[in-house]
Motif scaffolding. Structure first.
Motif, PDB file in Angstrom:
ATOM      1  N   VAL A 163     -48.271   3.519  47.398  1.00 18.91           N
ATOM      2  CA  VAL A 163     -47.130   4.317  47.830  1.00 18.91           C
ATOM      3  C   VAL A 163     -46.062   3.393  48.418  1.00 18.91           C
ATOM      4  CG1 VAL A 163     -48.450   6.415  48.276  1.00 18.91           C
ATOM      5  CG2 VAL A 163     -48.159   4.747  50.081  1.00 18.91           C
ATOM      6  N   HIS A 164     -44.842   3.825  48.311  1.00 20.91           N
ATOM      7  CA  HIS A 164     -43.719   3.082  48.880  1.00 20.91           C
ATOM      8  C   HIS A 164     -43.518   3.521  50.325  1.00 20.91           C
ATOM      9  CE1 HIS A 164     -39.407   2.494  49.801  1.00 20.91           C
ATOM     10  NE2 HIS A 164     -39.641   1.338  49.217  1.00 20.91           N
ATOM     11  N   THR A 165     -43.309   2.565  51.197  1.00 23.60           N
ATOM     12  CA  THR A 165     -43.023   2.866  52.590  1.00 23.60           C
ATOM     13  C   THR A 165     -41.646   2.320  52.923  1.00 23.60           C
ATOM     14  OG1 THR A 165     -45.350   2.714  53.176  1.00 23.60           O
ATOM     15  CG2 THR A 165     -43.786   2.519  54.973  1.00 23.60           C
ATOM     16  N   LEU A 166     -40.798   3.159  53.470  1.00 24.68           N
ATOM     17  CA  LEU A 166     -39.478   2.703  53.880  1.00 24.68           C
ATOM     18  C   LEU A 166     -39.599   1.679  55.003  1.00 24.68           C
ATOM     19  CD1 LEU A 166     -37.573   6.100  53.902  1.00 24.68           C
ATOM     20  CD2 LEU A 166     -37.460   4.294  52.179  1.00 24.68           C
ATOM     21  N   ARG A 167     -38.571   0.912  55.177  1.00 22.59           N
ATOM     22  CA  ARG A 167     -38.554  -0.130  56.205  1.00 22.59           C
ATOM     23  C   ARG A 167     -38.928   0.427  57.578  1.00 22.59           C
ATOM     24  NH1 ARG A 167     -33.140  -3.152  56.160  1.00 22.59           N
ATOM     25  NH2 ARG A 167     -33.987  -3.593  54.125  1.00 22.59           N
ATOM     26  N   GLU A 168     -38.462   1.647  57.876  1.00 24.15           N
ATOM     27  CA  GLU A 168     -38.752   2.248  59.175  1.00 24.15           C
ATOM     28  C   GLU A 168     -40.237   2.540  59.348  1.00 24.15           C
ATOM     29  OE1 GLU A 168     -36.541   3.536  56.988  1.00 24.15           O
ATOM     30  OE2 GLU A 168     -34.735   2.748  57.895  1.00 24.15           O
ATOM     31  N   GLY A 169     -40.939   2.714  58.244  1.00 23.84           N
ATOM     32  CA  GLY A 169     -42.360   3.029  58.296  1.00 23.84           C
ATOM     33  C   GLY A 169     -43.214   1.843  58.684  1.00 23.84           C
ATOM     34  N   ASN A 170     -42.689   0.651  58.544  1.00 24.70           N
ATOM     35  CA  ASN A 170     -43.441  -0.534  58.921  1.00 24.70           C
ATOM     36  C   ASN A 170     -42.473  -1.546  59.529  1.00 24.70           C
ATOM     37  OD1 ASN A 170     -45.496  -2.268  59.326  1.00 24.70           O
ATOM     38  ND2 ASN A 170     -46.164  -2.355  57.213  1.00 24.70           N
ATOM     39  N   LYS A 171     -41.894  -1.151  60.624  1.00 16.53           N
ATOM     40  CA  LYS A 171     -40.853  -1.936  61.271  1.00 16.53           C
ATOM     41  C   LYS A 171     -41.366  -3.295  61.743  1.00 16.53           C
ATOM     42  CE  LYS A 171     -36.986  -1.179  64.371  1.00 16.53           C
ATOM     43  NZ  LYS A 171     -36.362  -0.234  65.280  1.00 16.53           N
ATOM     44  N   LEU A 172     -42.618  -3.366  62.188  1.00 12.34           N
ATOM     45  CA  LEU A 172     -43.169  -4.632  62.656  1.00 12.34           C
ATOM     46  C   LEU A 172     -43.285  -5.633  61.512  1.00 12.34           C
ATOM     47  CD1 LEU A 172     -44.276  -6.300  64.989  1.00 12.34           C
ATOM     48  CD2 LEU A 172     -46.538  -5.371  64.467  1.00 12.34           C
ATOM     49  N   ALA A 173     -43.775  -5.198  60.364  1.00 13.20           N
ATOM     50  CA  ALA A 173     -43.885  -6.094  59.206  1.00 13.20           C
ATOM     51  C   ALA A 173     -42.499  -6.570  58.776  1.00 13.20           C
ATOM     52  CB  ALA A 173     -44.592  -5.388  58.061  1.00 13.20           C
ATOM     53  N   ASP A 174     -41.519  -5.679  58.801  1.00 13.22           N
ATOM     54  CA  ASP A 174     -40.155  -6.056  58.447  1.00 13.22           C
ATOM     55  C   ASP A 174     -39.613  -7.092  59.430  1.00 13.22           C
ATOM     56  OD1 ASP A 174     -37.686  -5.692  56.900  1.00 13.22           O
ATOM     57  OD2 ASP A 174     -36.914  -4.775  58.737  1.00 13.22           O
TER      58      ASP A 174
ATOM     59  N   TYR B 274     -49.136 -16.613  65.755  1.00 10.52           N
ATOM     60  CA  TYR B 274     -49.275 -15.786  66.945  1.00 10.52           C
ATOM     61  C   TYR B 274     -50.738 -15.371  67.016  1.00 10.52           C
ATOM     62  CZ  TYR B 274     -44.228 -15.592  66.414  1.00 10.52           C
ATOM     63  OH  TYR B 274     -42.908 -15.924  66.276  1.00 10.52           O
ATOM     64  N   ASN B 275     -51.439 -15.885  68.009  1.00  6.28           N
ATOM     65  CA  ASN B 275     -52.875 -15.636  68.113  1.00  6.28           C
ATOM     66  C   ASN B 275     -53.227 -14.439  68.976  1.00  6.28           C
ATOM     67  OD1 ASN B 275     -53.705 -17.887  66.495  1.00  6.28           O
ATOM     68  ND2 ASN B 275     -53.003 -19.175  68.183  1.00  6.28           N
ATOM     69  N   ASN B 276     -52.275 -13.959  69.759  1.00  6.91           N
ATOM     70  CA  ASN B 276     -52.532 -12.787  70.589  1.00  6.91           C
ATOM     71  C   ASN B 276     -51.219 -12.079  70.907  1.00  6.91           C
ATOM     72  OD1 ASN B 276     -51.374 -14.036  72.985  1.00  6.91           O
ATOM     73  ND2 ASN B 276     -53.244 -15.258  73.079  1.00  6.91           N
TER      74      ASN B 276
ATOM     75  N   PRO C   2     -42.985 -12.420  69.928  1.00  2.00           N
ATOM     76  CA  PRO C   2     -41.639 -12.267  70.494  1.00  2.00           C
ATOM     77  C   PRO C   2     -41.505 -10.902  71.170  1.00  2.00           C
ATOM     78  CG  PRO C   2     -41.525 -13.005  68.201  1.00  2.00           C
ATOM     79  CD  PRO C   2     -42.953 -12.661  68.493  1.00  2.00           C
ATOM     80  N   THR C   3     -40.627 -10.807  72.146  1.00  5.25           N
ATOM     81  CA  THR C   3     -40.454  -9.576  72.920  1.00  5.25           C
ATOM     82  C   THR C   3     -40.173  -8.370  72.024  1.00  5.25           C
ATOM     83  OG1 THR C   3     -39.633 -10.860  74.780  1.00  5.25           O
ATOM     84  CG2 THR C   3     -39.137  -8.508  74.783  1.00  5.25           C
ATOM     85  N   GLU C   4     -39.298  -8.537  71.029  1.00  2.00           N
ATOM     86  CA  GLU C   4     -38.965  -7.418  70.152  1.00  2.00           C
ATOM     87  C   GLU C   4     -40.185  -6.953  69.362  1.00  2.00           C
ATOM     88  OE1 GLU C   4     -35.788  -6.067  66.717  1.00  2.00           O
ATOM     89  OE2 GLU C   4     -35.488  -7.953  67.768  1.00  2.00           O
ATOM     90  N   ALA C   5     -41.023  -7.893  68.933  1.00  2.65           N
ATOM     91  CA  ALA C   5     -42.247  -7.530  68.204  1.00  2.65           C
ATOM     92  C   ALA C   5     -43.196  -6.742  69.106  1.00  2.65           C
ATOM     93  CB  ALA C   5     -42.937  -8.771  67.662  1.00  2.65           C
ATOM     94  N   LYS C   6     -43.300  -7.137  70.360  1.00  2.00           N
ATOM     95  CA  LYS C   6     -44.152  -6.404  71.309  1.00  2.00           C
ATOM     96  C   LYS C   6     -43.642  -4.978  71.496  1.00  2.00           C
ATOM     97  CE  LYS C   6     -45.146 -10.429  74.150  1.00  2.00           C
ATOM     98  NZ  LYS C   6     -44.999 -10.995  75.496  1.00  2.00           N
TER      99      LYS C   6
END
Length: 84
Positions: A18-29, A46-48, A53-57
Motif C-alpha cells: 500500500v502507498h503511504t503519504l508522507r504524513e503517514g510516516n513523517k519520521l521516515a521522511d 543513532y543507537n538510542n 535530533p530534537t525534531e525526530a524525537k
C-alpha cells in the motif's frame, strides 16, 4: 526489473503493498532527508532515543501519542480571500 523482482519475491506469500503519504510516516521522511542532506560519505548512527535530533524525537513522541500528522495547504484561489 524492480517490479518483476518484487512480484517474484511475493509469490506464495500473502502480501499487501500500500502507498503511504508522507504524513503517514513523517519520521521516515525526516530521517531520509537527513541522509540526503549530507554530502560526505560519513554515516551517522543513532543507537538510542537520546541520540536522535530534537525534531525526530518530537515526531516519534507524537506518533507514540497517536497525534495525527496533518498536511495543511494554502488555498490557491486568490478570489477565495476576496469573497470572504
Amino acid at each position: 526489473m524492480e517490479v518483476r523482482r518484487i512480484q517474484i519475491l511475493k509469490e506464495g506469500l500473502e502480501v499487501a503493498i500500500v502507498h503511504t503519504l508522507r504524513e503517514g510516516n513523517k519520521l521516515a521522511d525526516f530521517m531520509s532527508n537527513i541522509v540526503f542532506s549530507f554530502t560526505s560519505t560519513n554515516f551517522t548512527y543513532y543507537n538510542n532515543f537520546q541520540e536522535l535530533p530534537t525534531e525526530a524525537k518530537t515526531i516519534l513522541n507524537m506518533d507514540k501519542s497517536q497525534i495525527p500528522n496533518l498536511r495543511i495547504r494554502r488555498i490557491q484561489n486568490e478570489n477565495y480571500a476576496q469573497d470572504r
